[in-house]
Write a protein that holds these residues in place. Structure first.
Motif, PDB file in Angstrom:
ATOM      1  N   SER A   1     -38.542  20.741   9.562  1.00  0.00           N
ATOM      2  CA  SER A   1     -39.739  20.064  10.088  1.00  0.00           C
ATOM      3  C   SER A   1     -40.986  20.631   9.427  1.00  0.00           C
ATOM      4  CB  SER A   1     -39.807  20.266  11.606  1.00  0.00           C
ATOM      5  OG  SER A   1     -40.958  19.647  12.126  1.00  0.00           O
ATOM      6  N   GLY A   2     -41.801  19.738   8.902  1.00  0.00           N
ATOM      7  CA  GLY A   2     -43.007  20.160   8.207  1.00  0.00           C
ATOM      8  C   GLY A   2     -42.823  20.182   6.703  1.00  0.00           C
ATOM      9  N   GLN A   3     -41.559  20.388   6.262  1.00  0.00           N
ATOM     10  CA  GLN A   3     -41.268  20.389   4.830  1.00  0.00           C
ATOM     11  C   GLN A   3     -40.618  19.077   4.382  1.00  0.00           C
ATOM     12  OE1 GLN A   3     -38.855  24.043   4.866  1.00  0.00           O
ATOM     13  NE2 GLN A   3     -40.392  24.970   3.535  1.00  0.00           N
ATOM     14  N   LEU A   4     -39.789  18.514   5.280  1.00  0.00           N
ATOM     15  CA  LEU A   4     -39.118  17.254   4.981  1.00  0.00           C
ATOM     16  C   LEU A   4     -39.542  16.239   6.035  1.00  0.00           C
ATOM     17  CD1 LEU A   4     -37.145  16.305   2.798  1.00  0.00           C
ATOM     18  CD2 LEU A   4     -35.272  16.715   4.401  1.00  0.00           C
ATOM     19  N   ALA A   5     -40.204  15.179   5.603  1.00  0.00           N
ATOM     20  CA  ALA A   5     -40.800  14.225   6.531  1.00  0.00           C
ATOM     21  C   ALA A   5     -39.739  13.416   7.271  1.00  0.00           C
ATOM     22  CB  ALA A   5     -41.737  13.281   5.779  1.00  0.00           C
ATOM     23  N   PRO A   6     -40.016  13.028   8.529  1.00  0.00           N
ATOM     24  CA  PRO A   6     -39.115  12.120   9.253  1.00  0.00           C
ATOM     25  C   PRO A   6     -38.958  10.806   8.490  1.00  0.00           C
ATOM     26  CG  PRO A   6     -40.729  13.092  10.739  1.00  0.00           C
ATOM     27  CD  PRO A   6     -41.157  13.455   9.346  1.00  0.00           C
TER      28      PRO A   6
ATOM     29  N   PHE B   1     -19.261   3.202   4.645  1.00  0.00           N
ATOM     30  CA  PHE B   1     -18.730   4.483   5.099  1.00  0.00           C
ATOM     31  C   PHE B   1     -19.081   5.610   4.137  1.00  0.00           C
ATOM     32  CE2 PHE B   1     -16.388   1.979   8.034  1.00  0.00           C
ATOM     33  CZ  PHE B   1     -15.957   2.842   9.041  1.00  0.00           C
ATOM     34  N   ALA B   2     -19.379   5.285   2.894  1.00  0.00           N
ATOM     35  CA  ALA B   2     -19.629   6.313   1.886  1.00  0.00           C
ATOM     36  C   ALA B   2     -20.833   7.182   2.229  1.00  0.00           C
ATOM     37  CB  ALA B   2     -19.833   5.660   0.519  1.00  0.00           C
ATOM     38  N   PHE B   3     -21.739   6.658   3.065  1.00  0.00           N
ATOM     39  CA  PHE B   3     -22.988   7.382   3.322  1.00  0.00           C
ATOM     40  C   PHE B   3     -23.037   8.053   4.692  1.00  0.00           C
ATOM     41  CE2 PHE B   3     -23.903   4.323   0.018  1.00  0.00           C
ATOM     42  CZ  PHE B   3     -24.570   5.106  -0.908  1.00  0.00           C
ATOM     43  N   ILE B   4     -21.890   8.131   5.379  1.00  0.00           N
ATOM     44  CA  ILE B   4     -21.879   8.794   6.688  1.00  0.00           C
ATOM     45  C   ILE B   4     -22.307  10.251   6.562  1.00  0.00           C
ATOM     46  CG2 ILE B   4     -20.410   9.565   8.589  1.00  0.00           C
ATOM     47  CD1 ILE B   4     -18.765   7.035   8.250  1.00  0.00           C
ATOM     48  N   VAL B   5     -21.657  10.976   5.667  1.00  0.00           N
ATOM     49  CA  VAL B   5     -21.996  12.395   5.487  1.00  0.00           C
ATOM     50  C   VAL B   5     -23.403  12.583   4.923  1.00  0.00           C
ATOM     51  CG1 VAL B   5     -21.403  14.508   4.248  1.00  0.00           C
ATOM     52  CG2 VAL B   5     -19.603  13.150   5.307  1.00  0.00           C
ATOM     53  N   PRO B   6     -23.803  11.866   3.855  1.00  0.00           N
ATOM     54  CA  PRO B   6     -25.172  12.039   3.354  1.00  0.00           C
ATOM     55  C   PRO B   6     -26.247  11.746   4.401  1.00  0.00           C
ATOM     56  CG  PRO B   6     -23.854  10.917   1.718  1.00  0.00           C
ATOM     57  CD  PRO B   6     -23.014  10.996   2.951  1.00  0.00           C
ATOM     58  N   ILE B   7     -26.055  10.701   5.223  1.00  0.00           N
ATOM     59  CA  ILE B   7     -27.068  10.366   6.226  1.00  0.00           C
ATOM     60  C   ILE B   7     -27.136  11.423   7.320  1.00  0.00           C
ATOM     61  CG2 ILE B   7     -27.663   8.745   8.085  1.00  0.00           C
ATOM     62  CD1 ILE B   7     -26.727   6.475   6.290  1.00  0.00           C
ATOM     63  N   THR B   8     -25.971  11.849   7.836  1.00  0.00           N
ATOM     64  CA  THR B   8     -25.985  12.881   8.888  1.00  0.00           C
ATOM     65  C   THR B   8     -26.554  14.191   8.352  1.00  0.00           C
ATOM     66  OG1 THR B   8     -23.662  13.371   8.356  1.00  0.00           O
ATOM     67  CG2 THR B   8     -24.073  11.905  10.201  1.00  0.00           C
ATOM     68  N   THR B   9     -26.222  14.509   7.101  1.00  0.00           N
ATOM     69  CA  THR B   9     -26.773  15.730   6.489  1.00  0.00           C
ATOM     70  C   THR B   9     -28.276  15.620   6.329  1.00  0.00           C
ATOM     71  OG1 THR B   9     -24.709  16.090   5.264  1.00  0.00           O
ATOM     72  CG2 THR B   9     -26.653  17.259   4.489  1.00  0.00           C
ATOM     73  N   ALA B  10     -28.740  14.460   5.873  1.00  0.00           N
ATOM     74  CA  ALA B  10     -30.176  14.242   5.675  1.00  0.00           C
ATOM     75  C   ALA B  10     -30.937  14.324   6.999  1.00  0.00           C
ATOM     76  CB  ALA B  10     -30.418  12.890   5.005  1.00  0.00           C
ATOM     77  N   LYS B  11     -30.369  13.728   8.047  1.00  0.00           N
ATOM     78  CA  LYS B  11     -31.035  13.779   9.357  1.00  0.00           C
ATOM     79  C   LYS B  11     -31.074  15.208   9.890  1.00  0.00           C
ATOM     80  CE  LYS B  11     -30.681  10.375  12.249  1.00  0.00           C
ATOM     81  NZ  LYS B  11     -30.184   9.350  13.191  1.00  0.00           N
ATOM     82  N   GLY B  12     -30.008  15.968   9.618  1.00  0.00           N
ATOM     83  CA  GLY B  12     -29.990  17.372  10.023  1.00  0.00           C
ATOM     84  C   GLY B  12     -31.025  18.180   9.272  1.00  0.00           C
TER      85      GLY B  12
ATOM     86  N   THR C   1     -23.500   8.305  12.766  1.00  0.00           N
ATOM     87  CA  THR C   1     -24.674   8.881  12.101  1.00  0.00           C
ATOM     88  C   THR C   1     -25.895   8.987  13.008  1.00  0.00           C
ATOM     89  OG1 THR C   1     -25.276   6.676  11.277  1.00  0.00           O
ATOM     90  CG2 THR C   1     -23.962   8.076   9.822  1.00  0.00           C
ATOM     91  N   GLY C   2     -25.758   8.548  14.253  1.00  0.00           N
ATOM     92  CA  GLY C   2     -26.892   8.621  15.174  1.00  0.00           C
ATOM     93  C   GLY C   2     -27.916   7.532  14.967  1.00  0.00           C
ATOM     94  N   MET C   3     -27.552   6.475  14.260  1.00  0.00           N
ATOM     95  CA  MET C   3     -28.447   5.344  14.062  1.00  0.00           C
ATOM     96  C   MET C   3     -28.168   4.290  15.127  1.00  0.00           C
ATOM     97  SD  MET C   3     -28.136   5.128   9.880  1.00  0.00           S
ATOM     98  CE  MET C   3     -29.611   4.165   9.582  1.00  0.00           C
ATOM     99  N   SER C   4     -28.958   3.251  15.170  1.00  0.00           N
ATOM    100  CA  SER C   4     -28.804   2.216  16.183  1.00  0.00           C
ATOM    101  C   SER C   4     -27.760   1.182  15.749  1.00  0.00           C
ATOM    102  CB  SER C   4     -30.136   1.505  16.428  1.00  0.00           C
ATOM    103  OG  SER C   4     -29.941   0.321  17.181  1.00  0.00           O
ATOM    104  N   PRO C   5     -26.679   1.006  16.538  1.00  0.00           N
ATOM    105  CA  PRO C   5     -25.691  -0.035  16.216  1.00  0.00           C
ATOM    106  C   PRO C   5     -26.315  -1.429  16.208  1.00  0.00           C
ATOM    107  CG  PRO C   5     -24.757   1.523  17.780  1.00  0.00           C
ATOM    108  CD  PRO C   5     -26.229   1.838  17.677  1.00  0.00           C
ATOM    109  N   ALA C   6     -27.280  -1.666  17.106  1.00  0.00           N
ATOM    110  CA  ALA C   6     -27.933  -2.976  17.170  1.00  0.00           C
ATOM    111  C   ALA C   6     -28.694  -3.266  15.878  1.00  0.00           C
ATOM    112  CB  ALA C   6     -28.877  -3.040  18.370  1.00  0.00           C
ATOM    113  N   VAL C   7     -29.424  -2.265  15.372  1.00  0.00           N
ATOM    114  CA  VAL C   7     -30.158  -2.433  14.114  1.00  0.00           C
ATOM    115  C   VAL C   7     -29.177  -2.634  12.959  1.00  0.00           C
ATOM    116  CG1 VAL C   7     -31.703  -1.321  12.460  1.00  0.00           C
ATOM    117  CG2 VAL C   7     -32.152  -1.119  14.906  1.00  0.00           C
ATOM    118  N   ALA C   8     -28.052  -1.922  13.003  1.00  0.00           N
ATOM    119  CA  ALA C   8     -27.039  -2.075  11.954  1.00  0.00           C
ATOM    120  C   ALA C   8     -26.476  -3.489  11.943  1.00  0.00           C
ATOM    121  CB  ALA C   8     -25.919  -1.057  12.161  1.00  0.00           C
ATOM    122  N   LEU C   9     -26.243  -4.067  13.131  1.00  0.00           N
ATOM    123  CA  LEU C   9     -25.755  -5.443  13.209  1.00  0.00           C
ATOM    124  C   LEU C   9     -26.769  -6.410  12.609  1.00  0.00           C
ATOM    125  CD1 LEU C   9     -24.094  -5.650  16.750  1.00  0.00           C
ATOM    126  CD2 LEU C   9     -22.960  -5.959  14.544  1.00  0.00           C
ATOM    127  N   ILE C  10     -28.028  -6.227  12.990  1.00  0.00           N
ATOM    128  CA  ILE C  10     -29.084  -7.113  12.493  1.00  0.00           C
ATOM    129  C   ILE C  10     -29.240  -6.972  10.980  1.00  0.00           C
ATOM    130  CG2 ILE C  10     -31.575  -7.571  12.544  1.00  0.00           C
ATOM    131  CD1 ILE C  10     -31.483  -6.740  15.528  1.00  0.00           C
TER     132      ILE C  10
END
Length: 442
Positions: free
Chosen positions: A92-97, A75-86, A41-50
């Protein structure tokens, strides 16, 4: 299971060396899958461990130290998270980071609301809302929907794109993916004891070593990395300004149906393993609340939604060491690993096809587990209502159907399939009463 000797009871305190070794064993059991989710999902593995370590400690406190479970990335949120980040990048400008983290927080809040309802109304309403004919196909959608991602990871190399190879096909990627998959399958089928519980971790290590041997891994960044390093946390109001979006809400929250069902199933199986009715004491409401608070805390530091891990339940069944102290130890080790710079960089050097190789098996198992739920609960597909519900869920979920209302409001894919599945089950005639315990009997 009741006749097997218990090595450590839930409240038993292990000896120091026993505590160390058995805690590390639980860490290994969850490590591969927990790291894989942020890697995809492009998130930090280190943060996920913590966040998994902190979440597990929170879960232990809320359940009064009565439920020996480890909470890892869902695992259920792999697709929703990658879709949301996309969507964040495209709008940009309509959906905040950071909107996807707000979505993760809302998922945790959903768990919490469900826990409160269970506390007041019991579990009967869940029997009617989440029968196998709804949950099974939704779980299949998760696995099958991710299948394209797994195949792309073992075939696509952006550095190989040319006029003659526009798809970036890389035979070395395919080779590494197949070696990783083979090691994982062989470990799962032909080993016994603890090794049979951690085939994903063994597969990742074996695939990594093979990739290193063919020159696909550069360890120089690991050598140069510091032992201690603060991972890239994402704090609300510091790194981003939380904003509510119906688009993200409808993308992520309906998917909570799956981990909620998964959580209940794990608690029922765990109850049989430890020979205690954990659904009644400390109660399903407490364990669900622990999962919810852990997910909200994870979202607050930039981690993925959490769920109880079947891998660690498998370790309990094998070792018969149920001590809650082992999970405290595993959680502390996970937090320490997350702050280790060398480990964080080492995880970043894992080649994409290695993760793709284990993903082929993992995503397939997810889909197969949905099919298994239908088979074990003897769902009758000669009945038109069951055939219709499963068919609609599968096509809508895998086909990527979407309902768009305006520019910022949409319901699509897995989330849409989950909601329609629940609604169809409620409105179509011939609904059967589900035996809750039997539904999740493993």
């Amino acid at each position: 299971m009741e006749n097997q000797k218990v090595v450590l009871g839930i409240q038993d305190k292990p000896k120091p060396l026993q505590w160390l070794l058995l805690s590390i064993q639980h860490l290994f059991a969850m490590f591969g899958a927990t790291v894989l989710v942020p890697a995809l999902t492009g998130m930090s593995p280190a943060v996920a461990l913590i966040s998994s370590g902190i979440g597990t400690l929170i879960f232990i406190v809320i359940t009064q130290g009565k439920v020996p479970s480890y909470l890892g990335s869902s695992f259920a949120f792999i697709v929703p998270i990658t879709t949301a980040k996309g969507m964040e990048a495209a709008m940009s400008g309509q959906l905040a980071p950071g909107s996807f983290l707000v979505g993760s927080f809302l998922v945790g809040l959903t768990y919490t609301v469900v826990a409160l309802i269970i506390n007041r109304a019991g579990t009967g309403w869940l029997m009617k809302l989440l029968p196998p004919i709804v949950v099974g196909p939704v779980i299949m959608v998760i696995g099958l929907g991710l299948s394209v991602t797994a195949i792309k990871m073992v075939t696509y190399n952006s550095g190989m794109i040319t006029d003659d190879n526009p798809l970036g096909y890389d035979l070395n990627f395919v080779l590494v993916g197949l070696v990783t998959l083979t090691i994982t399958v062989v470990t799962a089928i032909f080993t016994k004891g603890f090794l049979s519980v951690i085939p994903v971790l063994v597969g990742i290590v074996g695939g990594y070593l093979f990739a290193f041997c063919i020159g696909m891994v550069n360890l120089q960044p690991v050598i140069e990395a510091n032992w201690f390093q603060v991972p890239p946390f994402e704090f609300p109001f510091v790194d981003y300004t939380p904003t509510f979006s119906w688009k993200i809400f409808l993308l992520m929250v309906p998917v909570a149906i799956v981990p909620i069902a998964e959580h209940i199933g794990h608690q029922l199986v765990l109850s049989k393993v430890v020979s205690k009715d954990l659904i009644k004491d400390p109660g399903l409401d407490r364990s669900m609340l622990g999962d919810g608070i852990a997910t909200m805390v994870a979202a607050g530091i930039g981690g993925p939604p959490s769920t109880t891990y079947g891998e660690n339940i498998g370790v309990l069944a094998i070792t018969r060491a149920f001590s809650i102290y082992l999970f405290v130890g595993a959680a502390i080790f996970a937090i320490l690993f997350g702050f280790c710079g060398k480990i964080a960089v080492l995880l970043a050097t894992i080649p994409t096809p290695v993760m793709g190789g284990v993903s082929i098996l993992l995503f397939g198992i997810i889909a197969s587990s949905g099919l298994r739920m239908l088979v074990e609960n003897k769902v009758d597909f000669s009945l038109k209502r069951n055939l219709i519900i499963a068919s609609v869920i599968l096509v809508i979920g895998i086909g990527g159907a979407a309902i768009h209302i305006g520019k910022l409001l949409s319901l699509e894919g897995m989330a849409l399939a989950s909601i329609i599945g629940v609604l169809l089950n409620q409105v179509l005639p011939g609904k059967e009463v589900v035996d809750f315990d039997k539904m999740f009997d493993e």
